[in-house]
Design a protein around this motif. Structure first.
Motif, short mmCIF file in Angstrom:
data_model
loop_
_atom_site.label_atom_id
_atom_site.label_comp_id
_atom_site.label_asym_id
_atom_site.label_seq_id
_atom_site.Cartn_x
_atom_site.Cartn_y
_atom_site.Cartn_z
N LEU A 52 52.55 -7.56 24.55
CA LEU A 52 52.03 -6.34 25.18
C LEU A 52 52.96 -5.16 24.98
CD1 LEU A 52 50.77 -7.98 28.50
CD2 LEU A 52 49.46 -7.49 26.42
N GLU A 73 52.06 -1.82 22.75
CA GLU A 73 52.14 -0.49 23.36
C GLU A 73 52.98 0.45 22.50
OE1 GLU A 73 53.71 1.57 27.55
OE2 GLU A 73 53.84 -0.59 27.25
N GLU A 123 45.71 -7.44 21.12
CA GLU A 123 45.57 -7.59 22.57
C GLU A 123 44.55 -6.61 23.16
OE1 GLU A 123 46.86 -10.21 23.57
OE2 GLU A 123 48.17 -10.52 21.85
N SER A 124 44.44 -5.43 22.60
CA SER A 124 43.55 -4.40 23.17
C SER A 124 42.15 -4.44 22.60
CB SER A 124 44.15 -3.01 22.93
OG SER A 124 45.44 -2.90 23.48
#
Length: 290
Positions: free
Chosen positions: A58, A62, A81-82
């Motif tokens: 994560l 980011e 992940e997104s």
């Protein structure tokens, strides 16, 4: 005016130069965050399939998204992940694997990579792979070749023909242990090789293939998130890629992304690898638990 605001007003080469600079900076920063956090990584279940995610995944994602969004705010993004982050300019799509090797980290094995690709109308045009532990980076731009820590990567030396090959194997995460095709392929490849490696970090296998450290790479129902960067790196290093039938591999990204079977290796290896994969169709593995 920011780079992202003038994307459609500059030459493609200029776009790729800027994109490469952004991707390398993002991958290296994400890699530093992964390396510094390895000893304290927290692991949690990602979904009901048993897949896992760490705080490092994560954090790295980011970081990468921040770099990409700042430079190219209009571009679409597919991140591990997104998921899909749609935007105005869907001709360009960034494909981000912030930590390829999460399951390795979860068991305390520091083998992982960061992968970033940029696709134009689905075709990978830029690929960056960073290895956090060794702090090494590989880049490829379509038509311009591949580069690694020691400079250009092209037609690396291969092992003598008499030596059994070292191969890498990848099966997609949804493939179960009882999948008969996967069992047959693994057994066939292992029987014909000096070593069959399964690193749980496909991008590192693509790097090893491009460097000539291994002789071939076979993937069964492989996911698409790490394919664009890895496949482009291998192609630009002079490797050949096909599907299981020997036809040229189409690694174009189409959303929603799916799965792909592939064979990759040097020109000298492709005939033997294709025959091995085809011969696995007649192999039946019995006596193992499901």
């Amino acid at each position: 005016m920011r780079a992202g605001d003038v994307m459609n007003q500059v030459l493609p080469d200029t776009v790729l130069d800027l994109a490469a600079s952004v991707a390398v900076a993002a991958a290296v920063e994400a890699g530093h965050a992964i390396r510094s956090g390895l000893l304290a990584a927290t692991v949690s279940a990602k979904d009901e399939s048993g897949d896992v995610v760490t705080d490092l995944d994560l954090r790295a994602e980011e970081i990468i998204l921040r770099h990409v969004r700042r430079a190219f705010p209009a571009h679409r993004v597919l991140a591990e992940e997104s998921g899909v982050l749609d935007n105005a300019d869907d001709a360009w799509c960034w494909v981000i694997d912030p930590l390829d090797g999460t399951n390795n980290i979860a068991i305390g094995l520091p083998v992982c990579t960061v992968g970033i690709a940029l696709c134009h109308h689905g075709t990978p045009v830029l690929g960056v792979v960073h290895e956090p532990i060794a702090d090494r980076t590989w880049t490829a731009v379509r038509g311009r070749g591949a580069h690694g820590p020691k400079g250009p990567v092209w037609h690396p030396a291969h092992r003598p023909a008499a030596a059994a090959p070292v191969l890498a194997w990848l099966q997609g995460y949804p493939v179960t242990r009882a999948d008969p095709t996967a069992r047959a392929l693994r057994l066939t490849l292992e029987s014909a090789s000096r070593r069959l490696i399964q690193l749980w970090s496909p991008l590192l296998c693509w790097v090893m293939l491009s460097n000539g450290d291994i002789d071939g790479f076979v993937g069964y129902r492989a996911g698409m998130v790490d394919l664009p960067a890895g496949a482009l790196l291998a192609r630009e290093a002079g490797m050949h890629l096909t599907d299981f039938h020997g036809a040229p591999l189409d690694e174009r990204l189409e959303l929603p992304s799916g799965e792909v079977d592939f064979i990759a290796g040097s020109a000298e290896m492709m005939s033997d690898l294709t025959l091995l994969v085809k011969s696995a169709a007649s192999v039946t593995v019995t006596g193992l638990p499901g």
